[in-house]
Design an enzyme around this catalytic site. Structure first.
Site, mmCIF file in Angstrom:
data_model
loop_
_atom_site.group_PDB
_atom_site.id
_atom_site.type_symbol
_atom_site.label_atom_id
_atom_site.label_comp_id
_atom_site.label_asym_id
_atom_site.label_seq_id
_atom_site.Cartn_x
_atom_site.Cartn_y
_atom_site.Cartn_z
ATOM 1 N N ASP A 156 0.825 -1.218 0.000
ATOM 2 C CA ASP A 156 0.000 0.000 0.000
ATOM 3 C C ASP A 156 0.859 1.269 0.000
ATOM 4 O O ASP A 156 0.617 2.200 0.770
ATOM 5 C CB ASP A 156 -0.944 0.000 1.205
ATOM 6 N N ASP A 177 -0.616 -4.376 -3.698
ATOM 7 C CA ASP A 177 -1.595 -3.290 -3.868
ATOM 8 C C ASP A 177 -0.934 -1.923 -3.728
ATOM 9 O O ASP A 177 -1.468 -1.027 -3.070
ATOM 10 C CB ASP A 177 -2.714 -3.417 -2.835
ATOM 11 N N ARG A 239 -6.391 -5.705 -8.917
ATOM 12 C CA ARG A 239 -7.522 -6.467 -8.402
ATOM 13 C C ARG A 239 -8.553 -5.482 -7.884
ATOM 14 O O ARG A 239 -8.240 -4.339 -7.529
ATOM 15 C CB ARG A 239 -7.098 -7.440 -7.319
#
Length: 328
Positions: A156, A177, A239
């Site tokens: 992140d 991510d 995703r």
């Protein structure tokens, strides 16, 4: 009756205030503040320079940051828009912190601009097996832009949270991510580098995780003329964190670090029709779509151009009013 009148008055004040904030333009010429660890500086820390900016500021404040590593968390409050942070280059000026709960850099203010700065969250050390969220920068504001910046982390890294944003010639590194959020953003001529960190665990990961929530949600991540590569494993392009996630990758280089399947619906298997994941005009060993998931969408002509054009984030012309020095 008196309570109702008071409530109405407060409501009208809030509406007027919000409208003023939304329509705000920043005045030139900019006022310059110098941050350095030398005696000639106005401030020794970046946060103290931001703290000096008056509330409801409407003039460009140019905070010029000298070379060095600034070990601090930096926050730009909502009521301090029109701040232009200029470092001495991403290899010379860096803001570093290691924290799970808070980002190293967090802006809530419209018209936050940064140029030539590296933002690092150092929480996930090379020998750490259990990787956890560690945000290098969180942007929860409208009309923000980043030029020649670097964002370093593992999980992140860049929380592109909310608002319209532009990233140009930036370097974004992470493993899980590492670009995520509900921003409406264009990333141009930038490098996305998949890595679990120096000497980090060898595992697969994911470049993006977008959070568009409904068909009326205008958010989405657009990558144009970028480079996606990395080391130490394979990564899917994205995703869906929410049911209407939207990511467009166009005219970009994809290395063999990209996993053949390309994308993942996460918890929305069976609802892929609402997800907009697009690849158009890409090249490189990772751009082969023969083994991609079969629900990737195809866009061309106007349908594609509406995302690639700057108007996707700039229908009012705010981008052209940024400080001219950025483009010199």
């Amino acid at each position: 009756m008196q309570f109702s009148q008071l409530f109405l008055f407060i409501f009208m004040v809030l509406v007027i205030t919000c409208n003023v904030c939304e329509s705000q333009n920043c005045a030139n010429p900019p006022k310059t503040i110098i941050v350095s660890k030398s005696s000639k500086a106005n401030f020794e820390t970046i946060q103290s320079a931001i703290d000096s900016v008056p509330e409801q500021n409407s003039q460009w404040i140019h905070i010029q940051i000298s070379s060095g590593v600034y070990k601090e968390q930096v926050q730009v409050p909502m009521n301090k828009p029109c701040i232009y942070l200029e470092g001495a280059g991403s290899k010379s000026t860096s803001i570093e912190w290691g924290d799970h709960l808070n980002a190293t850099f967090f802006s809530k203010a419209n018209y936050t601009i940064a140029n030539g700065i590296t933002f690092t969250n150092s929480l996930n050390t090379p020998d750490q097996i259990a990787i956890t969220q560690a945000v290098a920068a969180r942007i929860h504001a409208d009309k923000c832009a980043f030029f020649n910046c670097a964002f370093l982390g593992v999980q992140d890294t860049l929380y592109d949270d909310f608002g319209r944003h532009y990233y140009h010639n930036c370097y974004i590194q992470g493993g899980v991510d590492f670009i995520f959020g509900n921003g409406q953003s264009i990333f141009e001529a930038s490098q996305l580098y998949f890595s679990m960190g120096k000497d980090g665990p060898k595992r697969n990961g994911c470049f993006t995780a977008q959070e568009r929530e409904s068909p009326n949600d205008t958010s989405g991540f657009v990558f144009k003329n970028c480079s996606l590569n990395g080391t130490g494993g394979h990564a899917i392009l994205g995703r869906s964190l929410k049911a209407y996630a939207r990511v467009i990758i166009a005219n970009s280089f994809l290395s063999d670090v990209v996993s053949p399947e390309g994308w993942n619906a996460r918890t929305f298997v069976g609802q892929e029709k609402t997800i907009t994941f697009v690849e158009e005009g890409n090249y490189g060993p990772g751009a082969n779509k023969s083994k991609r998931v079969n629900w990737v969408k195809h866009l061309s002509g106007h349908e594609l151009d509406q995302f690639l054009d700057i108007s996707f984030i700039d229908k009012e012309g705010w981008f052209a009013r940024l400080p001219a020095k950025i483009f010199i």
